[in-house]
Design a protein around this motif. Structure first.
Motif, PDB file in Angstrom:
ATOM      1  N   VAL A 167       3.923  -4.141 -10.706  1.00  0.00           N
ATOM      2  CA  VAL A 167       3.199  -4.339  -9.502  1.00  0.00           C
ATOM      3  C   VAL A 167       3.768  -3.766  -8.545  1.00  0.00           C
ATOM      4  O   VAL A 167       3.222  -2.974  -7.531  1.00  0.00           O
ATOM      5  CB  VAL A 167       2.903  -5.851  -9.301  1.00  0.00           C
ATOM      6  N   PHE A 168       5.161  -3.823  -8.378  1.00  0.00           N
ATOM      7  CA  PHE A 168       5.967  -3.171  -7.332  1.00  0.00           C
ATOM      8  C   PHE A 168       5.924  -1.704  -7.448  1.00  0.00           C
ATOM      9  O   PHE A 168       5.777  -0.931  -6.311  1.00  0.00           O
ATOM     10  CB  PHE A 168       7.348  -3.900  -7.232  1.00  0.00           C
ATOM     11  N   LEU A 169       5.908  -1.468  -8.720  1.00  0.00           N
ATOM     12  CA  LEU A 169       6.035   0.316  -8.861  1.00  0.00           C
ATOM     13  C   LEU A 169       4.768   0.841  -8.456  1.00  0.00           C
ATOM     14  O   LEU A 169       4.508   1.951  -7.842  1.00  0.00           O
ATOM     15  CB  LEU A 169       6.257   0.611 -10.456  1.00  0.00           C
ATOM     16  N   GLY A 170       3.710  -0.089  -8.735  1.00  0.00           N
ATOM     17  CA  GLY A 170       2.191   0.442  -8.074  1.00  0.00           C
ATOM     18  C   GLY A 170       2.146   0.637  -6.513  1.00  0.00           C
ATOM     19  O   GLY A 170       1.487   1.552  -5.961  1.00  0.00           O
ATOM     20  N   LEU A 171       2.770  -0.493  -5.994  1.00  0.00           N
ATOM     21  CA  LEU A 171       2.949  -0.446  -4.460  1.00  0.00           C
ATOM     22  C   LEU A 171       3.778   0.626  -3.857  1.00  0.00           C
ATOM     23  O   LEU A 171       3.399   1.510  -2.946  1.00  0.00           O
ATOM     24  CB  LEU A 171       3.599  -1.846  -4.039  1.00  0.00           C
TER      25      LEU A 171
END
Length: 252
Positions: free
Chosen positions: A109-113
């Motif tokens: 999720v953080f990598l997508g952000l």
């Protein structure tokens, strides 16, 4: 419960039938859009200033909203347990790394952000460099043609001694020195890179604050691109309107 918390919670409840556990995250994005809509008239006024840092005032006015969101999702509260997919909105990247590493459920999720913020920052950097290059080129062209325009203004016109009056804007652009042009060129190369600083901020703040940063940054870049597009269309249509007006006067 603060007004901000109550508003986000109500928006989340409205979106929950459609977005389930990610409804509060969507409510944060929607709240950010509402804030930017309120600040849009100020952003337009800042854009008309045509300065390298145009738009800084709207960003500064958002700082209280950002700090309020940071505080809300850093301390205990009703919204702290809400999630964006697998990641809690109050979680930070360092905490996600401890829950399965960068490619775990929360880490993805953080990598997508981060990926979305990087795309927006790259778009902002490219547009910033192009804008700075066009401004510098226009200043150089105006400075080169200023002596010719000044000489032409001193000569009597063909229509009964009438003189050509140069436009005020051309005179201002013509006064741009070589040193000022160099400063503008350097600023145009450095300022766009500041957009990537949002990545560093998003890595240390809660996920909810990172969503706010992504949304407001994307809005800023898209808003400025739209305003620049409208300005260019107006500049392109102005000569045609002047020519049409001249044709009407000559026919009369």
């Amino acid at each position: 419960m603060s007004v901000f918390t109550r508003l986000v919670a109500e928006l989340g409840r409205l979106l929950e039938p459609v977005l389930a556990q990610s409804a509060t995250a969507a409510a944060i994005v929607l709240f950010t859009v509402l804030v930017r809509l309120v600040l849009h008239p100020l952003s337009r006024a800042a854009f008309r200033g045509a300065t390298p840092v145009a738009g800084c005032l709207p960003m500064l006015l958002q700082l209280p909203v950002f700090f309020l969101m940071y505080k809300t999702f850093s301390s205990g509260g009703e919204l702290l347990s809400h999630r964006l997919f697998a990641a809690p909105l109050g979680a930070r990247w360092t905490e996600a790394l401890g829950e399965g590493g960068p490619f775990g459920a929360q880490g993805l999720v953080f990598l997508g952000l981060f990926g979305a913020i990087a795309v927006v920052a790259a778009w902002s950097a490219v547009r910033g460099r192009r804008t700075a290059a066009s401004v510098a080129a226009a200043a150089a062209a105006a400075a080169a043609t200023a002596p010719k325009k000044a000489a032409a203004a001193k000569k009597p016109g063909t229509g009964g001694g009438a003189k050509t009056v140069p436009k005020a804007g051309a005179g201002v652009m013509g006064e741009v020195s070589a040193e000022q042009q160099e400063v503008m060129r350097k600023l145009g190369g450095v300022l766009p890179l500041l957009s990537f600083g949002t990545l560093i901020t998003a890595a240390v703040v809660p996920l909810a604050a990172g969503l706010y940063l992504l949304t407001t940054t994307a809005w800023s870049v898209a808003e400025r691109a739209w305003l620049q597009h409208r300005k260019e269309r107006a500049e392109q249509s102005e000569p045609a309107e002047q020519a049409a007006g001249g044709g009407v006067r000559s026919s009369l």
